[in-house]
Scaffold this active site. Structure first.
Site, PDB file in Angstrom:
ATOM      1  N   ASP A  13      -6.665 -42.613 -22.504  1.00 14.17           N
ATOM      2  CA  ASP A  13      -6.073 -41.795 -21.433  1.00 14.17           C
ATOM      3  C   ASP A  13      -6.574 -40.359 -21.433  1.00 14.17           C
ATOM      4  OD1 ASP A  13      -4.560 -43.994 -20.662  1.00 14.17           O
ATOM      5  OD2 ASP A  13      -2.931 -43.479 -22.036  1.00 14.17           O
ATOM      6  N   GLY A  15      -8.711 -39.129 -19.495  1.00 14.83           N
ATOM      7  CA  GLY A  15      -9.130 -38.685 -18.157  1.00 14.83           C
ATOM      8  C   GLY A  15     -10.532 -39.181 -17.824  1.00 14.83           C
ATOM      9  N   LYS A  16     -10.922 -40.302 -18.453  1.00 12.31           N
ATOM     10  CA  LYS A  16     -12.271 -40.847 -18.252  1.00 12.31           C
ATOM     11  C   LYS A  16     -12.523 -41.198 -16.782  1.00 12.31           C
ATOM     12  CE  LYS A  16     -11.119 -44.033 -21.202  1.00 12.31           C
ATOM     13  NZ  LYS A  16      -9.836 -43.510 -21.716  1.00 12.31           N
ATOM     14  N   LYS A  18     -11.264 -40.044 -13.959  1.00 11.83           N
ATOM     15  CA  LYS A  18     -11.520 -38.878 -13.103  1.00 11.83           C
ATOM     16  C   LYS A  18     -12.959 -38.394 -13.294  1.00 11.83           C
ATOM     17  CE  LYS A  18     -11.213 -34.065 -12.525  1.00 11.83           C
ATOM     18  NZ  LYS A  18     -10.572 -32.797 -12.341  1.00 11.83           N
ATOM     19  N   GLY A  40      -6.076 -48.039 -17.742  1.00  8.53           N
ATOM     20  CA  GLY A  40      -5.551 -47.526 -16.475  1.00  8.53           C
ATOM     21  C   GLY A  40      -6.281 -46.224 -16.224  1.00  8.53           C
ATOM     22  N   HIS A  41      -7.250 -46.240 -15.341  1.00  8.01           N
ATOM     23  CA  HIS A  41      -8.075 -45.048 -15.078  1.00  8.01           C
ATOM     24  C   HIS A  41      -7.665 -44.465 -13.730  1.00  8.01           C
ATOM     25  CE1 HIS A  41     -11.414 -46.592 -17.994  1.00  8.01           C
ATOM     26  NE2 HIS A  41     -10.242 -46.432 -18.566  1.00  8.01           N
ATOM     27  N   THR A  42      -7.138 -43.229 -13.779  1.00  5.89           N
ATOM     28  CA  THR A  42      -6.562 -42.617 -12.577  1.00  5.89           C
ATOM     29  C   THR A  42      -7.532 -41.642 -11.930  1.00  5.89           C
ATOM     30  OG1 THR A  42      -4.532 -42.662 -13.853  1.00  5.89           O
ATOM     31  CG2 THR A  42      -4.438 -41.529 -11.726  1.00  5.89           C
ATOM     32  N   ARG A 143     -15.317 -68.286 -30.659  1.00  2.56           N
ATOM     33  CA  ARG A 143     -16.174 -69.190 -29.888  1.00  2.56           C
ATOM     34  C   ARG A 143     -15.392 -70.240 -29.110  1.00  2.56           C
ATOM     35  NH1 ARG A 143     -19.243 -70.052 -35.291  1.00  2.56           N
ATOM     36  NH2 ARG A 143     -17.058 -69.791 -35.845  1.00  2.56           N
ATOM     37  N   GLN A 221     -10.215 -47.175 -23.147  1.00  2.00           N
ATOM     38  CA  GLN A 221      -9.518 -46.766 -24.371  1.00  2.00           C
ATOM     39  C   GLN A 221     -10.193 -45.529 -24.978  1.00  2.00           C
ATOM     40  OE1 GLN A 221     -10.186 -50.559 -24.161  1.00  2.00           O
ATOM     41  NE2 GLN A 221      -8.488 -50.217 -22.791  1.00  2.00           N
ATOM     42  N   ARG A 300       5.091 -46.347 -20.024  1.00  5.45           N
ATOM     43  CA  ARG A 300       5.725 -45.845 -21.258  1.00  5.45           C
ATOM     44  C   ARG A 300       5.448 -44.353 -21.426  1.00  5.45           C
ATOM     45  NH1 ARG A 300       3.208 -49.812 -25.742  1.00  5.45           N
ATOM     46  NH2 ARG A 300       1.405 -49.597 -24.383  1.00  5.45           N
ATOM     47  N   GLY A 410      -7.193 -29.961 -13.420  1.00  5.42           N
ATOM     48  CA  GLY A 410      -6.223 -30.598 -12.536  1.00  5.42           C
ATOM     49  C   GLY A 410      -6.686 -32.019 -12.274  1.00  5.42           C
TER      50      GLY A 410
HETATM   51  P1  GDP Z   1      -8.168 -42.509 -18.477  1.00  6.15           P
HETATM   52  O1  GDP Z   1      -7.514 -43.786 -18.868  1.00  6.15           O
HETATM   53  O2  GDP Z   1      -8.973 -41.909 -19.580  1.00  6.15           O
HETATM   54  O3  GDP Z   1      -8.954 -42.611 -17.203  1.00  6.15           O
HETATM   55  O4  GDP Z   1      -6.969 -41.461 -18.201  1.00  6.15           O
HETATM   56  P2  GDP Z   1      -5.604 -41.796 -17.403  1.00  6.15           P
HETATM   57  O5  GDP Z   1      -5.914 -41.915 -15.952  1.00  6.15           O
HETATM   58  O6  GDP Z   1      -4.875 -42.907 -18.036  1.00  6.15           O
HETATM   59  O7  GDP Z   1      -4.774 -40.496 -17.744  1.00  6.15           O
HETATM   60  C1  GDP Z   1      -5.195 -39.231 -17.365  1.00  6.15           C
HETATM   61  C2  GDP Z   1      -4.129 -38.627 -16.422  1.00  6.15           C
HETATM   62  O8  GDP Z   1      -4.350 -37.251 -16.295  1.00  6.15           O
HETATM   63  C3  GDP Z   1      -4.170 -39.182 -14.995  1.00  6.15           C
HETATM   64  O9  GDP Z   1      -2.873 -39.185 -14.478  1.00  6.15           O
HETATM   65  C4  GDP Z   1      -5.057 -38.176 -14.275  1.00  6.15           C
HETATM   66  O10 GDP Z   1      -4.771 -38.109 -12.873  1.00  6.15           O
HETATM   67  C5  GDP Z   1      -4.653 -36.903 -14.939  1.00  6.15           C
HETATM   68  N1  GDP Z   1      -5.691 -35.880 -15.042  1.00  6.15           N
HETATM   69  C6  GDP Z   1      -7.017 -36.014 -15.215  1.00  6.15           C
HETATM   70  N2  GDP Z   1      -7.603 -34.818 -15.392  1.00  6.15           N
HETATM   71  C7  GDP Z   1      -6.612 -33.899 -15.336  1.00  6.15           C
HETATM   72  C8  GDP Z   1      -6.567 -32.486 -15.495  1.00  6.15           C
HETATM   73  O11 GDP Z   1      -7.562 -31.820 -15.751  1.00  6.15           O
HETATM   74  N3  GDP Z   1      -5.348 -31.878 -15.374  1.00  6.15           N
HETATM   75  C9  GDP Z   1      -4.209 -32.582 -15.125  1.00  6.15           C
HETATM   76  N4  GDP Z   1      -3.071 -31.913 -15.016  1.00  6.15           N
HETATM   77  N5  GDP Z   1      -4.212 -33.917 -14.987  1.00  6.15           N
HETATM   78  C10 GDP Z   1      -5.386 -34.562 -15.109  1.00  6.15           C
HETATM   79  P1  IMO Z   2      -7.432 -46.302 -21.106  1.00  7.07           P
HETATM   80  O1  IMO Z   2      -8.744 -46.968 -20.777  1.00  7.07           O
HETATM   81  C1  IMO Z   2      -4.242 -45.648 -24.011  1.00  7.07           C
HETATM   82  C2  IMO Z   2      -3.324 -48.990 -26.713  1.00  7.07           C
HETATM   83  C3  IMO Z   2      -1.995 -49.702 -26.543  1.00  7.07           C
HETATM   84  C4  IMO Z   2      -1.745 -50.142 -27.963  1.00  7.07           C
HETATM   85  C5  IMO Z   2      -3.158 -50.511 -28.455  1.00  7.07           C
HETATM   86  C6  IMO Z   2      -3.469 -51.989 -28.353  1.00  7.07           C
HETATM   87  O2  IMO Z   2      -6.543 -46.143 -19.920  1.00  7.07           O
HETATM   88  O3  IMO Z   2      -7.654 -45.052 -21.888  1.00  7.07           O
HETATM   89  P2  IMO Z   2      -4.006 -53.647 -26.350  1.00  7.07           P
HETATM   90  O4  IMO Z   2      -3.207 -54.013 -25.133  1.00  7.07           O
HETATM   91  O5  IMO Z   2      -5.347 -53.076 -26.053  1.00  7.07           O
HETATM   92  O6  IMO Z   2      -4.099 -54.768 -27.332  1.00  7.07           O
HETATM   93  O7  IMO Z   2      -3.139 -52.483 -27.074  1.00  7.07           O
HETATM   94  O8  IMO Z   2      -4.052 -49.790 -27.640  1.00  7.07           O
HETATM   95  N1  IMO Z   2      -4.144 -48.928 -25.472  1.00  7.07           N
HETATM   96  C7  IMO Z   2      -4.338 -47.813 -24.761  1.00  7.07           C
HETATM   97  N2  IMO Z   2      -3.823 -46.574 -24.900  1.00  7.07           N
HETATM   98  N3  IMO Z   2      -5.141 -45.901 -23.043  1.00  7.07           N
HETATM   99  C8  IMO Z   2      -5.691 -47.131 -22.895  1.00  7.07           C
HETATM  100  O9  IMO Z   2      -6.686 -47.394 -22.035  1.00  7.07           O
HETATM  101  C9  IMO Z   2      -5.259 -48.163 -23.757  1.00  7.07           C
HETATM  102  N4  IMO Z   2      -5.564 -49.470 -23.875  1.00  7.07           N
HETATM  103  C10 IMO Z   2      -4.889 -49.914 -24.938  1.00  7.07           C
HETATM  104  O10 IMO Z   2      -0.995 -48.811 -26.084  1.00  7.07           O
HETATM  105  O11 IMO Z   2      -1.307 -49.054 -28.735  1.00  7.07           O
HETATM  106 MG    MG Z   3      -5.586 -44.595 -19.016  1.00  3.72          MG
END
Ligand code: GDP
Ligand code: IMO
Ligand code: MG
Length: 422
Positions: A13, A15-16, A18, A40-42, A143, A221, A300, A410
């Site tokens: 999470d 911010g990949k 974005k 979950g990439h937002t 396998r 991840q 969560r 942001g």
């Molecule tokens: P990812 O899984 O690495 O793509 O990251 P997520 O999308 O799970 O979580 C990143 C969160 O931070 C998302 O809700 C984005 O919209 C938000 N986000 C990304 N860059 C920024 C930033 O520079 N500032 C703020 N406030 N939010 C950000």
């Molecule tokens: P992105 O790509 C944050 C965490 C889960 C748990 C552990 C194992 O959005 O950054 P799994 O379902 O993979 O067997 O869970 O890894 N986890 C993540 N935490 N961002 C993710 O993906 C994650 N994908 C899995 O919360 O601790």
């Molecule tokens: Mg994520």
């Protein structure tokens, strides 16, 4: 041409999504190399927000080719839901999204096995996303997996064999869960996959490289969730590190170019497992609220804490990071001071190396820096960045030995400042 890789340096999470969207105009192909719908990439742009799980984050900019690589595990039902949501908002993917025949499928019974395994672990549970990731990769390595390419041949037999094996295991674990009710949706998802071009992505990508195309590999991840190098066993089941881009796409190590390492200005984690800089006080809650730190897949609340340079330095070493990208800088805009963990104290001995195991005896050693106390969310260029913020960046760069080339201020695509061009 080379393959550039973008990956997370913490516990996911970062911010990949974005940043991949921001960088997409520089590339011809964007390819996801591992993970599945646990991701979950937002992305946010033009007032709209999208959360991608299996579809790569290069899907929105300029009609680029997006590939779901062989290292990904794909759940047809969730994939169909994702595609339909994107189509409903006016994004037709069929001509731009290709799927590797070698990617493995997540079956409904994999989800049951994931839940069964978690329930058997009791208090020691990993806190998985419950999407069947571990069991799907277990079948791959054992396998026994079903691949996307199998959809084209004797699929039903292979599916039944796998389900029977899973049901036997679930019986042994005395775990009752009705995965049969998910089957209809799952097979509809398989039909949805058939609408897309299934490719030999290894050949496809290597041919594209020979033809001079630029490829960006998108990680899911983060490095500290890697199956080999993360905080085992509280990790995911794939190689999230840079080497995972080679195995997850079929590109040789010699073809890896830039490695973008994305990290937050602080640190978060979802699920169980060690987190040395975790905050249990008001500051932790403040970071969660200001950063809206709630899981994009499970909702969560994310655990929050200060930035951990020991973990990031380790990630940089394993991934060979060439460019750092700091995200969510704006979340710390109102803090008087900011702590940075520069070392661990383990039973009275200071170390800068990420240890074999992180347990309760690992205590963070902090340096405290002044906050910038400036709203950075509307900043347009590097020279507007406050001096205390630049001092924070310089401290990190000196400690980590790599330059921060992009800062995100942001969630919107536009809220991005590039520091060094080239
Ligand atoms: P990812 O899984 O690495 O793509 O990251 P997520 O999308 O799970 O979580 C990143 C969160 O931070 C998302 O809700 C984005 O919209 C938000 N986000 C990304 N860059 C920024 C930033 O520079 N500032 C703020 N406030 N939010 C950000
Ligand atoms: P992105 O790509 C944050 C965490 C889960 C748990 C552990 C194992 O959005 O950054 P799994 O379902 O993979 O067997 O869970 O890894 N986890 C993540 N935490 N961002 C993710 O993906 C994650 N994908 C899995 O919360 O601790
Ligand atoms: Mg994520």
């Amino acid at each position: 041409m080379n393959v550039d890789v973008l990956l997370g340096l913490q516990w996911g999470d970062e911010g990949k999504g974005k940043i991949v969207d921001v960088l997409t105009p520089e590339y011809d192909i964007i390819a996801r190399f591992q993970g599945g719908p646990n991701a979950g990439h937002t992305l946010e742009f033009k007032g709209k927000k999208y959360v991608l799980r299996s579809v790569p984050s290069g899907i929105f900019q300029g009609g680029k080719i997006n590939i779901i690589g062989n290292g990904v595990v794909l759940d047809p039902a969730l994939f169909k839901a994702e595609v339909e949501a994107l189509e409903a908002s006016g994004h037709d993917l069929t001509k731009r999204l290709f799927i590797s025949r070698k990617a493995h499928l997540i079956l409904p019974t994999h989800r049951s096995l994931d839940l069964a395994s978690e329930s058997m672990k009791g208090n020691g549970k990993i806190g998985t996303t419950g999407k069947g990731i571990g069991p799907a990769y277990t079948d791959k390595v054992g396998r026994n997996g079903l691949r996307v390419g199998d959809i084209e041949t004797c699929f039903e037999t292979k599916y039944k064999e796998a389900v029977n094996r899973h049901k036997f295991l679930l019986q042994q674990m005395n775990f009752k869960y009705d995965s049969d009710s998910l089957e209809k949706e799952w097979f509809e998802g398989v039909e949805c996959i058939k609408r897309f071009q299934l490719i030999d992505s290894d050949h496809f990508i290597n041919k594209a490289l020979r033809a001079g195309k630029k490829v960006l590999a998108e990680g899911a991840q983060g490095t500290i969730l890697d199956i080999d190098f993360g905080s085992y066993p509280f990790v995911t089941s794939s190689n999230t590190v840079c080497a995972g881009a080679c195995t997850g796409l079929g590109v040789p190590p010699s073809k890896i170019g830039k490695v973008y390492g994305v990290f937050k200005a602080y640190c978060t984690r979802v699920g169980s497992g060690p987190f040395p800089t975790e905050l249990f006080d008001e500051t932790g809650l403040k970071i969660r609220e200001l950063g809206y730190e709630y899981g994009s897949v499970t909702g969560r609340p994310r655990r929050c804490g200060w930035i951990d340079l020991v973990a990031i330095r380790y990630a940089i070493m394993i991934d060979g990071v060439t460019d750092l990208i700091m995200v969510k800088s704006d979340v710390l805009d109102t803090f008087d001071t900011i702590k940075v963990c520069v070392a661990y104290n383990i039973n009275g001995v200071e170390t800068e190396d990420f240890p074999f195991e992180i347990n309760d005896s690992v205590k963070p050693v902090y340096v405290e820096l002044p906050g910038w106390k400036t709203d950075m969310t509307k900043i347009q260029s590097e020279n507007e960045l406050p001096k205390e913020f630049n001092a924070y960046l310089s401290f990190l760069e000196k400690n980590l030995g790599v330059n921060v080339t992009i800062v995100s201020i942001g969630p919107d695509r536009e809220q991005t400042v590039v520091r060094y061009k080239g």
